[in-house]
Design a protein around this motif. Structure first.
Motif, PDB file in Angstrom:
ATOM      1  N   PRO A  54      12.572 -80.013  12.660  1.00  0.00           N
ATOM      2  CA  PRO A  54      12.292 -78.630  13.039  1.00  0.00           C
ATOM      3  C   PRO A  54      13.311 -78.145  14.064  1.00  0.00           C
ATOM      4  N   ARG A  55      13.461 -76.846  14.105  1.00  0.00           N
ATOM      5  CA  ARG A  55      14.283 -76.273  15.174  1.00  0.00           C
ATOM      6  C   ARG A  55      13.591 -76.505  16.500  1.00  0.00           C
ATOM      7  N   ILE A  56      14.361 -76.559  17.564  1.00  0.00           N
ATOM      8  CA  ILE A  56      13.758 -76.623  18.891  1.00  0.00           C
ATOM      9  C   ILE A  56      13.309 -75.196  19.218  1.00  0.00           C
ATOM     10  N   PRO A  57      12.004 -74.991  19.337  1.00  0.00           N
ATOM     11  CA  PRO A  57      11.558 -73.610  19.520  1.00  0.00           C
ATOM     12  C   PRO A  57      11.755 -73.125  20.947  1.00  0.00           C
ATOM     13  N   LEU A  58      11.911 -71.830  21.037  1.00  0.00           N
ATOM     14  CA  LEU A  58      12.047 -71.160  22.335  1.00  0.00           C
ATOM     15  C   LEU A  58      10.630 -70.790  22.774  1.00  0.00           C
TER      16      LEU A  58
ATOM     17  N   TYR B  33      19.248 -69.985  19.047  1.00  0.00           N
ATOM     18  CA  TYR B  33      18.720 -70.769  20.170  1.00  0.00           C
ATOM     19  C   TYR B  33      18.778 -72.258  19.855  1.00  0.00           C
ATOM     20  N   ASN B  34      18.339 -72.632  18.660  1.00  0.00           N
ATOM     21  CA  ASN B  34      18.339 -74.050  18.288  1.00  0.00           C
ATOM     22  C   ASN B  34      19.757 -74.625  18.357  1.00  0.00           C
ATOM     23  N   ARG B  37      20.780 -74.989  21.945  1.00  0.00           N
ATOM     24  CA  ARG B  37      20.086 -76.108  22.593  1.00  0.00           C
ATOM     25  C   ARG B  37      20.804 -77.426  22.307  1.00  0.00           C
ATOM     26  N   PHE B  38      21.200 -77.579  21.041  1.00  0.00           N
ATOM     27  CA  PHE B  38      21.909 -78.801  20.678  1.00  0.00           C
ATOM     28  C   PHE B  38      23.285 -78.845  21.314  1.00  0.00           C
ATOM     29  N   LEU B 101      15.963 -83.261  24.668  1.00  0.00           N
ATOM     30  CA  LEU B 101      16.021 -82.120  23.754  1.00  0.00           C
ATOM     31  C   LEU B 101      14.657 -81.747  23.226  1.00  0.00           C
ATOM     32  N   GLY B 104      10.465 -78.660  24.162  1.00  0.00           N
ATOM     33  CA  GLY B 104       9.751 -77.544  23.550  1.00  0.00           C
ATOM     34  C   GLY B 104       9.149 -77.838  22.193  1.00  0.00           C
ATOM     35  N   ASP B 105       9.014 -79.087  21.820  1.00  0.00           N
ATOM     36  CA  ASP B 105       8.492 -79.427  20.491  1.00  0.00           C
ATOM     37  C   ASP B 105       7.096 -78.861  20.238  1.00  0.00           C
ATOM     38  N   ARG B 127      17.777 -86.572  17.035  1.00  0.00           N
ATOM     39  CA  ARG B 127      18.312 -85.479  17.858  1.00  0.00           C
ATOM     40  C   ARG B 127      19.281 -85.996  18.902  1.00  0.00           C
ATOM     41  N   VAL B 146      20.264 -78.266   9.363  1.00  0.00           N
ATOM     42  CA  VAL B 146      19.118 -77.596   9.973  1.00  0.00           C
ATOM     43  C   VAL B 146      19.090 -76.118   9.592  1.00  0.00           C
ATOM     44  N   GLU B 147      20.252 -75.493   9.595  1.00  0.00           N
ATOM     45  CA  GLU B 147      20.279 -74.057   9.289  1.00  0.00           C
ATOM     46  C   GLU B 147      20.546 -73.777   7.817  1.00  0.00           C
TER      47      GLU B 147
END
Ligand SMILES: [Zn+2]
Lengths: 156, 181
Positions: A54-58, B33-34, B37-38, B101, B104-105, B127, B146-147
């Motif tokens: 999953p994306r890391i959510p904001l 954002y994702n 973050r990475f 990382l 915020g999971d 990750r 991921v995208e």
């Protein structure tokens, strides 16, 4: 064990991106190469993990805050209202884009340079033609004048 | 009725409709954002990049060329911002220090506690490994896996030939797999 398959090539094999011939060769190789079989399983594990990562959510509060700021800015600078912006505002905006996005900068600069050149060329052509026309005229006038004066001075 | 394309939304925004811009933000803020973050391993910096990226999109809307590459264009802006930040030595140190990382999971669904833990551990590990990849490999892999961007979009984003992008991605997968043998 004679192994002629690199890890990267095996990654391509797992992704289905080798040509048919090489795919068959690697496939055959896998039957006899224990270490490639282990690598293949590891690659598939990674791919499965990536597929479900999953994306890391904001945090939603922060997300709304950022969205609010961005939209307020976007509303202020809706391009159709840009004409109203002062030159200083426009310039500072451009510097943000220049810093942030060389892509856009390059495109914009490119276009500006092109249109600038086009304008320059048009100006030069116009100026040259004016000069040429003026020169031709004055030459013509002078020639006429000379001829007239000569004819006037001619003894009758 | 199908949703308007990215390019259509940009043109609508350009014509004076700020709601079109809101739709673009909703569509892509998670992605930006994702990625940040990475790339930065720093939630605050990633938030800044998210905000600044969309401010830049608004500012550059006038010069935007609708060629069907909005996503790549946006990610290119975000990527350049991240790269600029990483240039500073401080950010470099932070990146090594903070591989946390996962703060915020979201809670996992439909899984028993032990299964969820196992998945989560595997994800955390993955990750961490992705964050430690060389910059170019990491970026290409994130955009691809991921995208789910196409090779062409990634090439456009990274300003690199498609073949280079493929090589980066497969090298990254191989590098990660080494840790899972
Ligand atoms: Zn082998």
């Amino acid at each position: 064990m004679d192994c002629n398959v690199s890890y990267e090539e095996l990654a391509r094999f797992v992704a289905g991106e080798l040509d048919d011939e090489r795919t068959r060769e690697v496939f055959d190789h896998l039957r006899v190469c224990e270490s490639c079989r282990k690598r293949r399983i590891a690659l598939e594990t990674v791919d499965a993990g990536l597929a479900e990562m999953p994306r890391i959510p904001l945090a939603s509060r922060t997300g709304e805050e950022i969205k609010g700021k961005v939209l307020a800015h976007a509303q202020r600078s809706t391009p159709c209202e840009c004409g109203a912006a002062t030159a200083v505002e426009a310039e500072s905006k451009q510097s943000v884009i220049d810093k942030a996005a060389p892509f856009a900068k390059a495109k914009r600069r490119g276009r500006f340079v092109l249109s600038g050149e086009a304008v320059n060329i048009a100006l030069i052509v116009a100026m040259v033609s004016i000069i040429v026309i003026a020169a031709l005229r004055s030459v013509g006038e002078r020639a006429n004048g000379t001829m007239t004066s000569v004819s006037e001075n001619l003894p009758s | 009725m199908t949703a308007p394309s990215d390019d259509q939304l940009m043109l609508m925004y350009r014509a004076g409709d700020p709601r079109a811009f809101e739709q673009l933000f909703d569509r892509y803020s998670g992605m930006v954002y994702n990625y940040a973050r990475f790339a930065l391993s720093d939630p605050d910096a990633a938030e800044d990049v998210l905000q600044e990226s969309f401010l830049s999109v608004a500012d550059a809307a006038e010069g935007y060329e609708p060629r069907g590459f909005f996503k790549a264009w946006l990610m290119r802006i975000a990527r350049n911002m991240c790269l600029n930040r990483l240039k500073s030595a401080t950010a470099r140190r932070q990146r090594v220090a903070a591989l946390d990382l996962t703060a915020g999971d979201p809670p996992s669904r439909d899984q028993g506690p032990s299964e969820a833990l196992e998945t989560r551990e595997r994800m955390d590990r993955l990750r961490g490994l992705i964050a430690a990849l060389p910059e170019n490999q990491r970026d290409a892999l994130l955009l691809y896996a991921v995208e789910q961007m196409s090779y062409n979009e990634i090439a456009e984003t990274m300003d690199a030939p498609v073949n280079t992008v493929k090589t980066l991605i497969h090298r990254a997968r191989a590098a990660l797999a080494r840790s899972f043998e």
